[in-house]
Design an enzyme around this catalytic site. Structure first.
Site, PDB file in Angstrom:
ATOM      1  N   GLU A  27      -3.805  37.449  -3.266  1.00  0.00           N
ATOM      2  CA  GLU A  27      -4.089  38.884  -3.392  1.00  0.00           C
ATOM      3  C   GLU A  27      -3.725  39.397  -4.799  1.00  0.00           C
ATOM      4  O   GLU A  27      -4.441  40.218  -5.374  1.00  0.00           O
ATOM      5  CB  GLU A  27      -3.278  39.692  -2.362  1.00  0.00           C
ATOM      6  N   CYS A  54       1.711  38.873   2.802  1.00  0.00           N
ATOM      7  CA  CYS A  54       3.127  38.725   3.143  1.00  0.00           C
ATOM      8  C   CYS A  54       3.839  40.069   3.097  1.00  0.00           C
ATOM      9  O   CYS A  54       3.396  41.018   2.443  1.00  0.00           O
ATOM     10  CB  CYS A  54       3.794  37.702   2.230  1.00  0.00           C
ATOM     11  N   ALA A 133      -7.478   0.448   8.699  1.00  0.00           N
ATOM     12  CA  ALA A 133      -8.725  -0.255   8.387  1.00  0.00           C
ATOM     13  C   ALA A 133      -8.826  -1.453   9.319  1.00  0.00           C
ATOM     14  O   ALA A 133      -7.849  -2.194   9.483  1.00  0.00           O
ATOM     15  CB  ALA A 133      -8.708  -0.701   6.934  1.00  0.00           C
ATOM     16  N   ARG A 164      -4.209   9.872   0.148  1.00  0.00           N
ATOM     17  CA  ARG A 164      -2.770   9.848  -0.148  1.00  0.00           C
ATOM     18  C   ARG A 164      -2.378  11.038  -1.023  1.00  0.00           C
ATOM     19  O   ARG A 164      -1.334  11.656  -0.811  1.00  0.00           O
ATOM     20  CB  ARG A 164      -2.405   8.545  -0.866  1.00  0.00           C
ATOM     21  N   THR A 176       5.101  -3.792   8.046  1.00  0.00           N
ATOM     22  CA  THR A 176       4.111  -3.543   6.990  1.00  0.00           C
ATOM     23  C   THR A 176       4.778  -3.617   5.622  1.00  0.00           C
ATOM     24  O   THR A 176       4.248  -4.234   4.696  1.00  0.00           O
ATOM     25  CB  THR A 176       3.433  -2.174   7.213  1.00  0.00           C
ATOM     26  N   ASP A 180       3.213  -6.747   3.717  1.00  0.00           N
ATOM     27  CA  ASP A 180       2.191  -6.352   2.725  1.00  0.00           C
ATOM     28  C   ASP A 180       2.794  -6.059   1.352  1.00  0.00           C
ATOM     29  O   ASP A 180       2.084  -6.059   0.356  1.00  0.00           O
ATOM     30  CB  ASP A 180       1.457  -5.079   3.181  1.00  0.00           C
ATOM     31  N   ARG A 187      -2.785   5.239  -7.277  1.00  0.00           N
ATOM     32  CA  ARG A 187      -3.181   4.862  -8.634  1.00  0.00           C
ATOM     33  C   ARG A 187      -4.694   4.825  -8.837  1.00  0.00           C
ATOM     34  O   ARG A 187      -5.169   4.830  -9.963  1.00  0.00           O
ATOM     35  CB  ARG A 187      -2.549   3.504  -9.000  1.00  0.00           C
ATOM     36  N   GLU A 262       0.245   5.083   7.698  1.00  0.00           N
ATOM     37  CA  GLU A 262      -0.627   3.971   7.280  1.00  0.00           C
ATOM     38  C   GLU A 262      -0.376   2.686   8.043  1.00  0.00           C
ATOM     39  O   GLU A 262      -0.874   1.634   7.675  1.00  0.00           O
ATOM     40  CB  GLU A 262      -0.485   3.723   5.770  1.00  0.00           C
ATOM     41  N   GLY A 264       2.068  -0.257  10.400  1.00  0.00           N
ATOM     42  CA  GLY A 264       1.112  -1.068  11.122  1.00  0.00           C
ATOM     43  C   GLY A 264       0.817  -0.605  12.539  1.00  0.00           C
ATOM     44  O   GLY A 264       1.020   0.553  12.905  1.00  0.00           O
TER      45      GLY A 264
HETATM   46  N1  LIG Z   1      -5.444  -2.703   8.167  1.00  0.00           N
HETATM   47  C1  LIG Z   1      -4.596  -1.731   8.121  1.00  0.00           C
HETATM   48  O1  LIG Z   1      -4.982  -0.559   8.011  1.00  0.00           O
HETATM   49  C2  LIG Z   1      -3.139  -1.998   8.147  1.00  0.00           C
HETATM   50  C3  LIG Z   1      -2.254  -0.973   7.869  1.00  0.00           C
HETATM   51  C4  LIG Z   1      -0.901  -1.225   7.885  1.00  0.00           C
HETATM   52  C5  LIG Z   1      -0.450  -2.470   8.234  1.00  0.00           C
HETATM   53  N2  LIG Z   1      -1.331  -3.436   8.527  1.00  0.00           N
HETATM   54  C6  LIG Z   1      -0.861  -4.755   8.970  1.00  0.00           C
HETATM   55  O2  LIG Z   1      -0.076  -4.592  10.129  1.00  0.00           O
HETATM   56  C7  LIG Z   1       0.909  -5.597  10.182  1.00  0.00           C
HETATM   57  C8  LIG Z   1       2.217  -4.971  10.604  1.00  0.00           C
HETATM   58  O3  LIG Z   1       2.053  -4.270  11.813  1.00  0.00           O
HETATM   59  P1  LIG Z   1       3.073  -4.355  12.996  1.00  0.00           P
HETATM   60  O4  LIG Z   1       2.504  -3.665  14.176  1.00  0.00           O
HETATM   61  O5  LIG Z   1       3.483  -5.776  13.145  1.00  0.00           O
HETATM   62  O6  LIG Z   1       4.361  -3.614  12.441  1.00  0.00           O
HETATM   63  P2  LIG Z   1       4.740  -2.170  11.874  1.00  0.00           P
HETATM   64  O7  LIG Z   1       4.429  -2.107  10.434  1.00  0.00           O
HETATM   65  O8  LIG Z   1       4.210  -1.118  12.766  1.00  0.00           O
HETATM   66  O9  LIG Z   1       6.306  -2.244  11.977  1.00  0.00           O
HETATM   67  C9  LIG Z   1       6.907  -2.406  13.226  1.00  0.00           C
HETATM   68  C10 LIG Z   1       8.408  -2.272  13.103  1.00  0.00           C
HETATM   69  O10 LIG Z   1       8.708  -0.973  12.551  1.00  0.00           O
HETATM   70  C11 LIG Z   1       9.704  -0.357  13.329  1.00  0.00           C
HETATM   71  N3  LIG Z   1       9.043   0.688  14.159  1.00  0.00           N
HETATM   72  C12 LIG Z   1       7.754   1.043  14.149  1.00  0.00           C
HETATM   73  N4  LIG Z   1       7.522   2.034  15.022  1.00  0.00           N
HETATM   74  C13 LIG Z   1       8.684   2.301  15.590  1.00  0.00           C
HETATM   75  C14 LIG Z   1       9.097   3.221  16.596  1.00  0.00           C
HETATM   76  N5  LIG Z   1       8.250   4.079  17.154  1.00  0.00           N
HETATM   77  N6  LIG Z   1      10.377   3.225  16.972  1.00  0.00           N
HETATM   78  C15 LIG Z   1      11.256   2.343  16.430  1.00  0.00           C
HETATM   79  N7  LIG Z   1      10.933   1.462  15.466  1.00  0.00           N
HETATM   80  C16 LIG Z   1       9.666   1.437  15.064  1.00  0.00           C
HETATM   81  C17 LIG Z   1      10.295  -1.444  14.193  1.00  0.00           C
HETATM   82  O11 LIG Z   1      11.294  -2.074  13.449  1.00  0.00           O
HETATM   83  C18 LIG Z   1       9.127  -2.370  14.412  1.00  0.00           C
HETATM   84  O12 LIG Z   1       9.526  -3.682  14.682  1.00  0.00           O
HETATM   85  C19 LIG Z   1       0.937  -6.223   8.816  1.00  0.00           C
HETATM   86  O13 LIG Z   1       0.437  -7.535   8.923  1.00  0.00           O
HETATM   87  C20 LIG Z   1       0.015  -5.385   7.962  1.00  0.00           C
HETATM   88  O14 LIG Z   1      -0.748  -6.167   7.101  1.00  0.00           O
HETATM   89  C21 LIG Z   1      -2.673  -3.225   8.491  1.00  0.00           C
HETATM   90  N1  LIG Z   2      -7.381   0.864   3.534  1.00  0.00           N
HETATM   91  C1  LIG Z   2      -6.930  -0.368   3.793  1.00  0.00           C
HETATM   92  N2  LIG Z   2      -7.738  -1.401   3.650  1.00  0.00           N
HETATM   93  C2  LIG Z   2      -7.320  -2.636   3.895  1.00  0.00           C
HETATM   94  O1  LIG Z   2      -8.108  -3.567   3.737  1.00  0.00           O
HETATM   95  C3  LIG Z   2      -5.984  -2.853   4.335  1.00  0.00           C
HETATM   96  N3  LIG Z   2      -5.521  -4.077   4.560  1.00  0.00           N
HETATM   97  C4  LIG Z   2      -5.172  -1.738   4.469  1.00  0.00           C
HETATM   98  N4  LIG Z   2      -3.892  -1.879   4.847  1.00  0.00           N
HETATM   99  C5  LIG Z   2      -3.030  -0.737   4.787  1.00  0.00           C
HETATM  100  C6  LIG Z   2      -1.613  -1.135   4.546  1.00  0.00           C
HETATM  101  O2  LIG Z   2      -0.717  -0.059   4.704  1.00  0.00           O
HETATM  102  C7  LIG Z   2      -1.398  -1.645   3.175  1.00  0.00           C
HETATM  103  O3  LIG Z   2      -0.098  -2.095   3.168  1.00  0.00           O
HETATM  104  C8  LIG Z   2      -1.554  -0.595   2.121  1.00  0.00           C
HETATM  105  O4  LIG Z   2      -2.846  -0.072   2.110  1.00  0.00           O
HETATM  106  C9  LIG Z   2      -1.307  -1.191   0.762  1.00  0.00           C
HETATM  107  O5  LIG Z   2      -1.276  -0.166  -0.107  1.00  0.00           O
HETATM  108  P1  LIG Z   2      -1.033  -0.340  -1.666  1.00  0.00           P
HETATM  109  O6  LIG Z   2      -2.309   0.183  -2.260  1.00  0.00           O
HETATM  110  O7  LIG Z   2      -0.718  -1.735  -1.975  1.00  0.00           O
HETATM  111  O8  LIG Z   2       0.059   0.596  -1.921  1.00  0.00           O
HETATM  112  N5  LIG Z   2      -5.674  -0.518   4.199  1.00  0.00           N
END
Ligand SMILES: NC(=O)c1ccc[n+]([C@@H]2O[C@H](COP(=O)([O-])OP(=O)(O)OC[C@H]3O[C@@H](n4cnc5c(N)ncnc54)[C@H](O)[C@@H]3O)[C@@H](O)[C@H]2O)c1
Ligand SMILES: Nc1nc(=O)c(N)c(NC[C@H](O)[C@H](O)[C@H](O)COP(=O)(O)O)[nH]1
Length: 325
Positions: A27, A54, A133, A164, A176, A180, A187, A262, A264
């Site tokens: 405003e 406000c 993903a 992000r 994760t 990872d 970036r 993001e 796992g």
């Molecule tokens: N493709 C994608 O978008 C993507 C994104 C992220 C990770 N990943 C993959 O996923 C894999 C990891 O996934 P994940 O499921 O094994 O593990 P995760 O990254 O979800 O981590 C799990 C751990 O985090 C903690 N945690 C998570 N949630 C919790 C909760 N609600 N309460 C308490 N503790 C909690 C615990 O210690 C648990 O053992 C990796 O291999 C990574 O490459 C893929």
């Molecule tokens: N968008 C996306 N495409 C993929 O093929 C893949 N494997 C992830 N996985 C998400 C996971 O959280 C990764 O760990 C981060 O995306 C890594 O992020 P960096 O850029 O290294 O910071 N995410």
């Protein structure tokens, strides 16, 4: 994000928006933008603003006082401000001074503009966006022991970095971080770097990981340590209570208005199972099939709002049916 225009007989004589937290409100910028030759029209114009003006002294003086002082006779407000120091008081103040107030107008659209802010103040937690993903056969990672599976293409990755830059923080699970070793920067895009939030309840992650490089603010949620070092904040949580509500409460206390989760799979699934999410964005590489590996989370209570294609990646945007108007 708040916008405002001042209109005299169907002609816009002023416009402004809130550029940055702590700076002049929409405003004020709108009224200040009126040209010298039009200044005498201000007291005969209608002010349109997407959020209630406000009523309090915050970082800047109250906008409702300015509107009254300028003698603006009519204000059209998109929606009320849920922030407790305002929440209807701005409208009341204007009406008490004889200003005609029309409210609400295009309320869902105005709320959507400030979805993070609204969620933060009405639900006392950040706005939560889940993201992952997956391959065409719905896997998010290769079988244990294999290196990180690159699923999305380089253009989609750029989009992810844009996402992000739009949120206050990014959250990842312990596995994760370990498997990872992500840097969680944006970036490939411009703008601010989000705060990194990492779950490491037992503090078992090696400090050589990129998330501990202190290049941007990082908060490590754990059960044993409360300590603040340069850009690295160990935040202690209670090990007997569920983790997610504690993380959200901590984020609220730290004024983090939005979180991009993001992964796992375990972490994402726990947000889904607790109904603690507002949006989900999934990327599917339609041409990549692994036949094994970690299954993607299973979304529930969702409605598809948009689909987009970037080469072989399909991006789907979902809303939580229970949270969105
Ligand atoms: N493709 C994608 O978008 C993507 C994104 C992220 C990770 N990943 C993959 O996923 C894999 C990891 O996934 P994940 O499921 O094994 O593990 P995760 O990254 O979800 O981590 C799990 C751990 O985090 C903690 N945690 C998570 N949630 C919790 C909760 N609600 N309460 C308490 N503790 C909690 C615990 O210690 C648990 O053992 C990796 O291999 C990574 O490459 C893929
Ligand atoms: N968008 C996306 N495409 C993929 O093929 C893949 N494997 C992830 N996985 C998400 C996971 O959280 C990764 O760990 C981060 O995306 C890594 O992020 P960096 O850029 O290294 O910071 N995410």
């Amino acid at each position: 994000m708040v916008g405002s225009v001042l209109v005299y007989e169907n002609r816009i004589i002023g416009e402004g928006y809130h550029r940055q937290y702590g700076q002049a409100h929409a405003e004020v910028n709108c009224i200040n933008s009126v040209a010298e030759k039009d200044k005498h029209l201000v007291s005969r114009s209608t002010l349109y603003v997407s959020l209630e003006p406000c009523a309090h002294f915050g970082k800047t003086p109250p906008c409702s006082d300015l509107i009254i002082e300028k003698g603006i006779p009519h204000v059209v407000v998109g929606c009320r401000d849920p922030f407790e120091q305002v929440n209807g008081k701005g409208i009341e103040k204007l009406r008490a001074a004889g200003v005609a107030v029309t409210v609400p107008v295009l309320e869902p659209e105005c709320k959507q503009l400030n979805k993070r802010f609204f969620t933060f103040h009405t639900q006392h937690r950040p706005y939560i966006i889940l993201k992952w993903a997956a391959t065409a056969d719905n896997r998010i990672a290769a079988p244990a022991g294999l290196s990180r599976l690159l699923i999305s293409n380089e253009y989609t990755n750029r989009l992810v970095h844009r996402w992000r830059s739009e949120e206050a923080a990014i959250l990842i699970g312990t596995n994760t971080a370990l498997q990872d070793n992500p840097s969680l920067t944006n970036r490939l895009w411009t703008g601010h770097y989000p705060v990194r939030l990492v779950i490491d309840t037992q503090l078992r992650l090696p400090t050589t990981l990129q998330v501990f490089d202190r290049q941007q603010k990082t908060i490590v949620f754990n059960y044993t340590r409360q300590e603040e070092q340069h850009n690295l904040h160990y935040y202690q949580l209670e090990n007997k209570a569920p983790l997610l509500p504690q993380i959200l409460q901590a984020a609220h206390q730290l004024s983090i208005q939005s979180i991009l989760v993001e992964g796992g799979a375990q972490l994402l699934q726990s947000f889904i199972d607790n109904g603690l999410w507002d949006e989900a964005r999934t990327i599917t590489n339609e041409t990549l099939v692994t036949g094994s590996g970690l299954h993607a989370p299973l979304l529930s209570g969702h409605s598809l709002t948009r689909t987009e294609k970037i080469h072989n990646d399909t991006i789907r945007y979902f809303n939580n049916q229970n949270h969105n108007d």
